[in-house]
Motif scaffolding. Structure first.
Motif, PDB file in Angstrom:
ATOM      1  N   LEU A  86      32.394  27.349  38.539  1.00  0.00           N
ATOM      2  CA  LEU A  86      33.423  27.170  39.286  1.00  0.00           C
ATOM      3  C   LEU A  86      34.789  27.887  39.207  1.00  0.00           C
ATOM      4  CD1 LEU A  86      32.555  23.511  40.464  1.00  0.00           C
ATOM      5  CD2 LEU A  86      31.805  25.661  41.369  1.00  0.00           C
ATOM      6  N   GLN A  87      34.993  27.596  37.865  1.00  0.00           N
ATOM      7  CA  GLN A  87      36.303  28.153  37.216  1.00  0.00           C
ATOM      8  C   GLN A  87      36.193  29.853  37.145  1.00  0.00           C
ATOM      9  OE1 GLN A  87      37.058  27.274  33.198  1.00  0.00           O
ATOM     10  NE2 GLN A  87      39.328  27.254  33.633  1.00  0.00           N
ATOM     11  N   PHE A  88      35.157  30.312  36.833  1.00  0.00           N
ATOM     12  CA  PHE A  88      34.755  31.620  36.758  1.00  0.00           C
ATOM     13  C   PHE A  88      34.935  32.524  38.237  1.00  0.00           C
ATOM     14  CE2 PHE A  88      32.125  35.570  37.114  1.00  0.00           C
ATOM     15  CZ  PHE A  88      32.632  36.462  36.292  1.00  0.00           C
ATOM     16  N   GLU A  89      34.504  31.540  39.252  1.00  0.00           N
ATOM     17  CA  GLU A  89      34.797  32.308  40.611  1.00  0.00           C
ATOM     18  C   GLU A  89      35.956  31.607  41.363  1.00  0.00           C
ATOM     19  OE1 GLU A  89      32.657  33.950  42.312  1.00  0.00           O
ATOM     20  OE2 GLU A  89      31.135  34.197  40.598  1.00  0.00           O
ATOM     21  N   ASN A  90      37.139  31.168  40.678  1.00  0.00           N
ATOM     22  CA  ASN A  90      38.099  30.822  40.861  1.00  0.00           C
ATOM     23  C   ASN A  90      38.126  29.680  42.100  1.00  0.00           C
ATOM     24  OD1 ASN A  90      39.668  32.578  39.283  1.00  0.00           O
ATOM     25  ND2 ASN A  90      39.132  34.249  40.763  1.00  0.00           N
TER      26      ASN A  90
END
Length: 312
Positions: A86-90
């Motif tokens: 979720l963090q990687f996909e912003n």
């Protein structure tokens, strides 16, 4: 973003980007579903994008009371992977699992069978088959099953396959003239594994005297090992077959199809095979994984060191 949407997106990521197997993906989904259930029971409306670290800590604290350390470690890994995605996909600016620590795990050495125990299991099935042949009952339904089961055990031990690799083995994966089979491993990565002449003989006997008698279901024509209804064998059926064979042959250990894989690797190493070659045959990305599978007992280690040390 709802939990359902987030889980579906993450599932697609694991399948398409990471190339994980369906079994691995289901394990991740199951772990994350438990968190969703916890939130529902707690009457919390926190979404994947708004859930707080304290909530996850509370959830893990509850689960830790029921889970063994290895299961706890897998759960933490599932949560970390999901929120890192979720963090990687912003979708999130932060990762609420960044401070989570997994329980420390010792290296668990896998159970193995001795060569004598493996021979005992295979020979028991072979003897049962031959008894039916001698008594003129080759047309008995059990005769075809015994031929199949003997071929399955020989293939597992000959090639060190995972159970999913065995059930997905196809006729088009057999290259007997070259002495190899093609294996579809984790993430659909392919490798070629040498196969023994004994296993080849058992598979050919199965194909001519057992599989050829089946009414093969549509879509299963290329699958090698089939059940009575002409369909692909399930993982559960292989587990049952192995445990029944062990029980009938009076092998007292609690074993599974993976025990044959461990035994395959351990016996090769004890016989002098190169660790890198074993890594390739098992389909391991990391050599450290292979080292856990192919442990040696202290007596073998001592003999090896004394034999090869230049000052001995």
């Amino acid at each position: 973003m709802t939990w359902e949407t987030a889980l579906n997106d993450y599932t697609n990521y694991l399948r398409l980007e990471r190339g994980l197997s369906d079994n691995s993906i289901q394990s991740y989904r199951s772990d994350l579903r438990k968190l969703e259930v916890f939130l529902s029971e707690s009457k919390s409306n926190e979404t994947p994008l708004k859930i707080k670290p304290e909530t996850i800590q509370e959830y893990l604290y509850r689960e830790a009371k029921e889970l063994k350390p290895r299961s706890q470690a897998r759960l933490v890994s599932s949560l970390k992977g999901f929120f890192a995605y979720l963090q990687f996909e912003n979708y999130r600016d932060d990762n609420p699992t960044s401070l989570l620590e997994s329980p420390r795990l010792g290296r668990k050495l896998p159970d193995t069978l001795s060569l004598e125990e493996i021979i005992k299991m295979i020979d028991f099935i072979k003897q049962k088959r031959q008894d039916l042949e001698v008594s003129g009952r080759s047309h008995h339904p059990n005769h075809a099953l015994l031929i199949r089961n003997e071929a399955i055990l020989e293939t597992l031990y000959s090639c060190g396959l995972r159970v999913s690799e065995l059930t997905h083995l196809k006729l088009s994966d057999l290259f007997f003239e070259e002495g190899f089979i093609r294996v579809h491993g984790k993430g659909n990565k392919q490798r070629f594994v040498p196969i023994t002449e004994v296993a080849v003989h058992c598979i050919e006997l199965y194909m001519t005297s057992s599989r050829s008698l089946l009414d093969i279901a549509s879509g299963h024509e290329d699958i090698l090992f089939l059940n009575r209804r002409g369909k692909q064998l399930t993982r559960a059926m292989i587990f049952t077959l192995i445990r029944q064979a062990a029980s009938l042959a009076s092998v007292k250990k609690k074993i599974s199809p993976h025990t044959f894989r461990h035994s395959f690797a351990t016996h090769l190493l004890q016989g002098g095979a190169d660790l890198r070659a074993i890594q390739q045959m098992l389909g391991h990305e990391s050599i450290t994984t292979t080292e856990v599978y192919v442990h040696l007992d202290r007596s073998d280690l001592k003999k090896s060191i004394l034999k090869h040390h230049p000052r001995n």
